[in-house]
Write an enzyme that holds these catalytic residues in place. Structure first.
Site, PDB file in Angstrom:
ATOM      1  N   GLU A 348      12.262  -9.866  55.452  1.00 14.85           N
ATOM      2  CA  GLU A 348      11.193  -9.531  54.525  1.00 14.85           C
ATOM      3  C   GLU A 348      10.459 -10.783  54.065  1.00 14.85           C
ATOM      4  O   GLU A 348      11.060 -11.829  53.826  1.00 14.85           O
ATOM      5  CB  GLU A 348      11.719  -8.742  53.317  1.00 14.85           C
ATOM      6  CG  GLU A 348      12.784  -9.420  52.501  1.00 14.85           C
ATOM      7  CD  GLU A 348      13.301  -8.532  51.367  1.00 14.85           C
ATOM      8  OE1 GLU A 348      13.288  -7.298  51.513  1.00 14.85           O
ATOM      9  OE2 GLU A 348      13.725  -9.084  50.334  1.00 14.85           O
ATOM     10  N   CYS A 349       9.146 -10.697  54.008  1.00 12.86           N
ATOM     11  CA  CYS A 349       8.246 -11.718  53.488  1.00 12.86           C
ATOM     12  C   CYS A 349       8.468 -13.079  54.180  1.00 12.86           C
ATOM     13  O   CYS A 349       8.052 -13.271  55.308  1.00 12.86           O
ATOM     14  CB  CYS A 349       8.377 -11.822  51.974  1.00 12.86           C
ATOM     15  SG  CYS A 349       6.931 -12.566  51.190  1.00 12.86           S
ATOM     16  N   GLY A 350       9.134 -14.024  53.527  1.00  9.57           N
ATOM     17  CA  GLY A 350       9.370 -15.323  54.149  1.00  9.57           C
ATOM     18  C   GLY A 350      10.121 -15.204  55.455  1.00  9.57           C
ATOM     19  O   GLY A 350       9.876 -15.971  56.397  1.00  9.57           O
ATOM     20  N   SER A 448       8.837  -7.008  57.458  1.00 13.05           N
ATOM     21  CA  SER A 448       7.739  -6.578  56.604  1.00 13.05           C
ATOM     22  C   SER A 448       7.539  -7.590  55.486  1.00 13.05           C
ATOM     23  O   SER A 448       8.442  -8.369  55.164  1.00 13.05           O
ATOM     24  CB  SER A 448       8.050  -5.199  56.008  1.00 13.05           C
ATOM     25  OG  SER A 448       7.147  -4.861  54.978  1.00 13.05           O
TER      26      SER A 448
END
Length: 478
Positions: A348-350, A448
């Site tokens: 997720e994200c990073g 994501s």
């Protein structure tokens, strides 16, 4: 009773006040449990570093009101003191998501419709939900007599908020303090602390907030400063009884039943300065369900841990360490090979950024990354921030098509190419008609920008571990 530290708005000093209170209590060798309202990762890192106990997020948007009550009850057990740091201004929330607590529904019916429609997930919402008294932190640097109007407004807007006192922050002089005190004398609300302007006490920050504790080298000195500030600035005779948890009567949660397997399911968790945005509850749930979590560093480790059955990449600051991540060619190649081999992976994200072809940093320098996703993460000035309601458009290691989950976005990077077969249809809570398609599903990868809290979604982690178990069995057969 437990105390809520609130602010009249963001940036008034809630975190400084909270950390000072925690630092003083910890310096006296007390057992202290802290909580943070909302989806924050970095403030809880400071809480945890001070108290030695994991800070717990209280977020009914990402979880539910019932989960917030259960978590609060569970983690207040056996401690001497407990403290909750609020989020933004006292009444800053979102239009009502859902209300699953009968007692709260009755209280909310007596509160104005306007407040109810705006403050779900706010500090005030959590204070009502958990019946916690509130201390309001006010930045006094640009006001004097108006402090009474602010205090009166916050104390009277919602009769179900028990505002027990104020802490005056950034007071400039004795004359300034005298004016503030004279103004507040017209109200029956005590001053519980006075903090002068602290030019020599700073907590470094950057584009997503405070710099995480893992990157700071002067923490002990900072915590000593904060403890002394609290010792000399607060009315402890009044505060200590408010910080002492009282018996709690919320419902107990149903136990999670682990996936029994020998050898255990091993999940490699990316853990270093580049990747450290994890809700402690998520890690706890994985372990409760039977996973063995093995930390490893994409910055330093050239190989993945041996005999793993899944990968977990949280968020963090890969853009700040892009050069070092890029230099670790063997580590990047090991991750790519593992994902191609169909190892179940959650990012997720990073973590998503790390799996891209490249990261282009704020200086427009390009750094090769894992390269499993055919897109590049480029850093920009504009911040993408907010809660999202996401519906799965296809099956993934976590979700089944059609399932809906609440998450949170907080990043300044953008992808140059959007997935042609996106994982989510995502709705911004502020604009109900605005839907964006986002996320990647390749091999056994779920990637994501959305940060997820699995407190109410443990079945998704159970599904992920089921895929990991299948991978374990297939690797034995192979």
């Amino acid at each position: 009773m437990v105390l809520m530290i609130a602010g009249d708005r963001s940036g008034v000093g809630k975190t400084t006040v909270t950390l000072a209170l925690l630092a003083f209590l910890a310096s006296q060798k007390h057992q202290v449990q802290s909580f943070k309202v909302g989806p924050d990762y970095i403030d809880p890192m400071f809480h945890t570093a001070i108290t030695g106990r994991p800070c717990r997020n209280l977020d009914p948007i990402l979880t539910s009101e019932t989960y917030v009550q259960l978590s609060f009850t569970k983690h207040c057990q056996g401690v001497e003191y407990a403290l909750v740091e609020g989020v933004m201004g006292l009444f800053d929330g979102i239009p009502c998501k859902k209300t699953d607590d009968t007692r709260l529904k009755g209280a909310m019916r007596k509160t104005s419709e306007k407040i109810r429609s705006l403050d779900y997930g706010s500090t005030a919402h959590i204070a009502r939900l958990l019946n916690i008294p509130v201390v309001l932190v006010i930045d006094c640097s640009h006001l004097s007599g108006s402090v009474a109007a602010i205090t009166h407004g916050y104390s009277s807007l919602d009769p179900h908020i028990d505002l027990v006192g104020v802490i005056l922050n950034r007071v400039g002089s004795n004359r300034h303090l005298h004016l503030l005190q004279q103004s507040l004398d017209t109200l029956n609300i005590p001053i519980l602390g006075t903090l002068r302007r602290q030019d020599d006490l700073t907590i470094p920050s950057r584009h997503l907030g405070l710099i995480p504790t893992t990157e700071l080298t002067h923490l002990e000195s900072l915590f000593r400063q904060l403890a002394y500030l609290a010792q000399t600035s607060f009315n402890w005779q009044y505060l200590l009884p408010l910080l002492t948890p009282s018996p709690l009567d919320f419902l107990t949660s149903s136990p999670l039943h682990p996936l029994i397997h020998s050898p255990p399911i091993k999940i490699a968790v990316a853990s270093d300065q580049a990747f450290n945005f994890y809700y402690q509850d998520n890690l706890d749930i994985l372990q409760t369900l039977g996973a063995q979590l093995i930390p490893w560093s994409p910055l330093e480790d050239e190989n993945l841990p041996k005999n793993i059955h899944g990968l977990y990449f949280g968020g963090g600051f890969p853009e700040m360490f892009a050069q070092d991540l890029s230099r670790n060619c063997r580590g990047r190649e090991a991750v790519k090979a593992a994902i191609i081999s169909e190892i179940p992976t959650y990012a997720e994200c990073g973590g998503l950024m790390y799996l891209c072809q490249q990261i282009i940093d704020f200086q427009a320098q390009k750094w090769p990354m894992v390269g499993i996703l055919p897109t590049t993460a480029i850093m920009k000035k504009n911040l993408i921030l907010g809660y999202r309601q996401a519906t799965a458009l296809q099956n993934s290691p976590l979700l089944t098509i059609g399932q809906t989950i609440w998450g949170h976005e907080f990043h300044r990077s953008h992808l140059t190419i959007v997935s042609k077969n996106p994982l989510f249809s995502m709705q911004n809570w502020r604009y109900n008609s605005l839907k964006v398609k986002e996320g990647w599903k390749m091999h056994k990868l779920h990637a994501s920008y959305i940060h997820l809290h699995f407190g109410e979604y443990s079945d998704f982690l159970r599904k992920f571990l089921g895929h990991c178990l299948d991978f374990l069995r297939s690797s034995k057969l192979g």
